[in-house]
Scaffold this active site. Structure first.
Site, PDB file in Angstrom:
ATOM      1  CD  GLN A 140      -2.446   1.243   2.784  1.00 24.83           C
ATOM      2  OE1 GLN A 140      -1.780   1.321   3.804  1.00 24.83           O
ATOM      3  NE2 GLN A 140      -3.759   1.178   2.794  1.00 24.83           N
ATOM      4  N   GLY A 141       0.739   2.071  -1.044  1.00 25.94           N
ATOM      5  CA  GLY A 141       1.509   3.315  -1.137  1.00 25.94           C
ATOM      6  C   GLY A 141       0.633   4.510  -0.812  1.00 25.94           C
ATOM      7  CE1 TYR A 142      -3.987   3.796  -0.632  1.00 30.03           C
ATOM      8  CE2 TYR A 142      -5.175   4.212   1.393  1.00 30.03           C
ATOM      9  CZ  TYR A 142      -5.154   3.739   0.101  1.00 30.03           C
ATOM     10  OH  TYR A 142      -6.302   3.236  -0.440  1.00 30.03           O
ATOM     11  CB  SER A 143       2.084   6.779   4.958  1.00 30.02           C
ATOM     12  OG  SER A 143       0.976   6.211   5.580  1.00 30.02           O
ATOM     13  CB  SER A 175       3.517  -3.077   5.550  1.00 23.48           C
ATOM     14  OG  SER A 175       3.322  -2.223   6.630  1.00 23.48           O
ATOM     15  CD  GLU A 258     -11.071  -5.475   4.895  1.00 24.35           C
ATOM     16  OE1 GLU A 258     -10.565  -6.032   5.870  1.00 24.35           O
ATOM     17  OE2 GLU A 258     -11.963  -6.003   4.204  1.00 24.35           O
ATOM     18  CD  GLU A 391      -1.865   9.927  20.109  1.00 21.61           C
ATOM     19  OE1 GLU A 391      -1.681   9.328  19.020  1.00 21.61           O
ATOM     20  OE2 GLU A 391      -1.260   9.618  21.156  1.00 21.61           O
TER      21      GLU A 391
END
Ligand SMILES: Cc1cc2nc3c(=O)[nH]c(=O)nc-3n(C[C@H](O)[C@H](O)[C@H](O)COP(=O)(O)OP(=O)(O)OC[C@H]3O[C@@H](n4cnc5c(N)ncnc54)[C@H](O)[C@@H]3O)c2cc1C
Length: 404
Positions: A140-143, A175, A258, A391
């Site tokens: 997953q290439g999000y952050s 990851s 999900e 948070e």
């Protein structure tokens, strides 16, 4: 120590005995298959708390694939098992009970359903079978370095150039990026006043020229996260999912589908049993001391919290099946599960710390039992960050409860 965690707390549907019988029969079938078919060497790895890598996940998924169970939540028309949420929970519990790895979620749980919903017929035909039979391994290439909780501020850029998009930028904390051959990538294709607009979702082969994967060293010593750099990476335009500039809808769809963590709750039960056994062994070796009394008390509290999480999950599943809104339940569950996972490894570390000679590595260079507990303790620190920080989850719960 005895608690009732061995029981299966499924709030079975109120549809009468016939429907309850259907789920119990299903549970028997699933548990028998899982127990008889998950290879012992894989179960031993999971039991010992070792890191599970692509080869292990895929061996187990291929076994399930042959049985038609690789994708519990997918509809049968796409090769899935077509199970409802309650059946999925029963399956996840069986998998955890028999020390099998959970299903690898990036393909089956994340991008697969997005492709089913937003993808072109050609994308469905190309990618879905390859997720099922493990030919493709997704990450997953999000952050990005400056876009995590505030994901919509992402800066990785894709410029349309004829039949291609040209991608430049950087992703982080990816990851399994070193094991994956494909990445689903959120990129900015235009700048709009509202930051959620102008984002697009691309499906990219990891061996495309211009992609560099660099490992991130983490305190646990396991390699699981990476930085991924994109330098003039050419991605065919037909790899765009949905409409250009509307990728935020895909990202949201993915996160909403999900939101419930049946696998995490099931894995907590397994982990609780392991730690409980470790504690019992420690007491046998060292007798009773006030330390053990305190740890036993903590385990009782954790058992109650896990039971509470299972009840909340079962209730949320009922709500979802009746198409009722879930509100802040997924965030509350995520919070609880991550904190309990951390607390369990804290207890384990205190036990092995008092019963071993503190050897972390064997003469052959592998981790000892103490070393594995230490790695697990350090790894679980990330549970309150990955997939939405504590948070941020608390904000969601507070907004729901207080209307803030
Ligand atoms: C083990 C691991 C695996 C991961 N795997 C992936 C992956 O495969 N793909 C991927 O794309 N990403 C992945 N991530 C990234 C993860 O999603 C982000 O770390 C997470 O979203 C938090 O973002 P951040 O690290 O940028 O922290 P930030 O968002 O910068 O947060 C920093 C601190 O500020 C707090 N904070 C931020 N906003 C608020 C707010 N509104 N109110 C109160 N406090 C706030 C946070 O809680 C945190 O304590 C992974 C992370 C970890 C640790």
């Amino acid at each position: 120590m005895s608690t009732q965690l061995n029981e299966h707390y499924l709030s079975l549907p109120s549809g009468g005995n016939a429907e309850q019988g259907k789920y119990l029969e299903f549970q028997r079938e699933v548990r028998q298959f899982v127990e008889q078919n998950c290879p012992e060497d894989i179960r031993e790895k999971v039991r010992n708390g070792e890191k599970v890598t692509r080869s292990v996940y895929s061996r187990w998924q291929k076994i399930l694939y042959k049985r038609g169970w690789a994708a519990p939540g997918w509809p049968q028309e796409h090769g899935g098992a077509g199970w409802d949420l309650r059946q999925r929970m029963i399956f996840e519990e069986a998998v955890a009970d028999f020390d099998c790895p959970p299903l690898y979620h990036h393909g089956l749980g994340h991008i697969g359903p997005v492709i089913m919903h937003f993808g072109t017929p050609a994308q469905k035909e190309k990618y879905l079978p390859r997720i099922l039979d493990t030919s493709d391994w997704w990450c997953q290439g999000y952050s990005e370095p400056n876009s995590g909780s505030d994901l919509a501020s992402l800066q990785t850029h894709a410029q349309r150039d004829g039949a291609h998009y040209v991608v430049n930028g950087q992703k982080i904390w990816t990851s399994h990026g070193h094991e994956a051959n494909v990445i689903y990538l959120l990129v900015r294709t235009s700048r709009e006043p509202k930051k959620q607009e102008g984002i697009s979702l691309l499906l990219v082969d990891m061996d495309t020229p211009g992609i560099t994967v660099k490992p991130i060293e983490t305190v646990d010593g396991w390699h699981h996260v990476n930085e991924v750099f994109f330098d003039d990476v050419q991605v065919p335009a037909e790899r765009l999912v949905g409409e250009e500039g509307k990728g935020w809808q895909c990202a949201k769809y993915l996160l909403e589908r999900e939101r419930l963590p049946p696998a995490s709750v099931a894995q907590l039960v397994r982990q609780w049993r392991r730690v409980s056994h470790l504690l019992w062994q420690g007491q046998q070796e060292n007798g009773n001391s006030h330390d053990y009394a305190a740890l036993n008390q903590q385990m009782f509290i954790l058992a109650a919290q896990i039971k509470g999480a299972r009840e909340m999950l079962a209730g949320a599943i009922d709500d979802m099946m009746q198409k009722k809104p879930l509100g802040a339940k997924p965030s509350a569950l995520k919070l609880r599960c991550s904190l309990v996972a951390q607390a369990l490894t804290e207890v384990a570390l205190r036990v092995v710390g008092t019963t071993s000679s503190q050897q972390f590595m064997t003469a052959e260079g592998g981790p000892t039992e103490t070393g594995l507990w230490l790695q697990n303790y350090l790894f679980t620190r990330s549970k309150t960050i990955a997939g939405g920080t504590t948070e941020v989850q608390r904000n969601v719960v507070a907004r729901e409860l207080l209307g803030a």
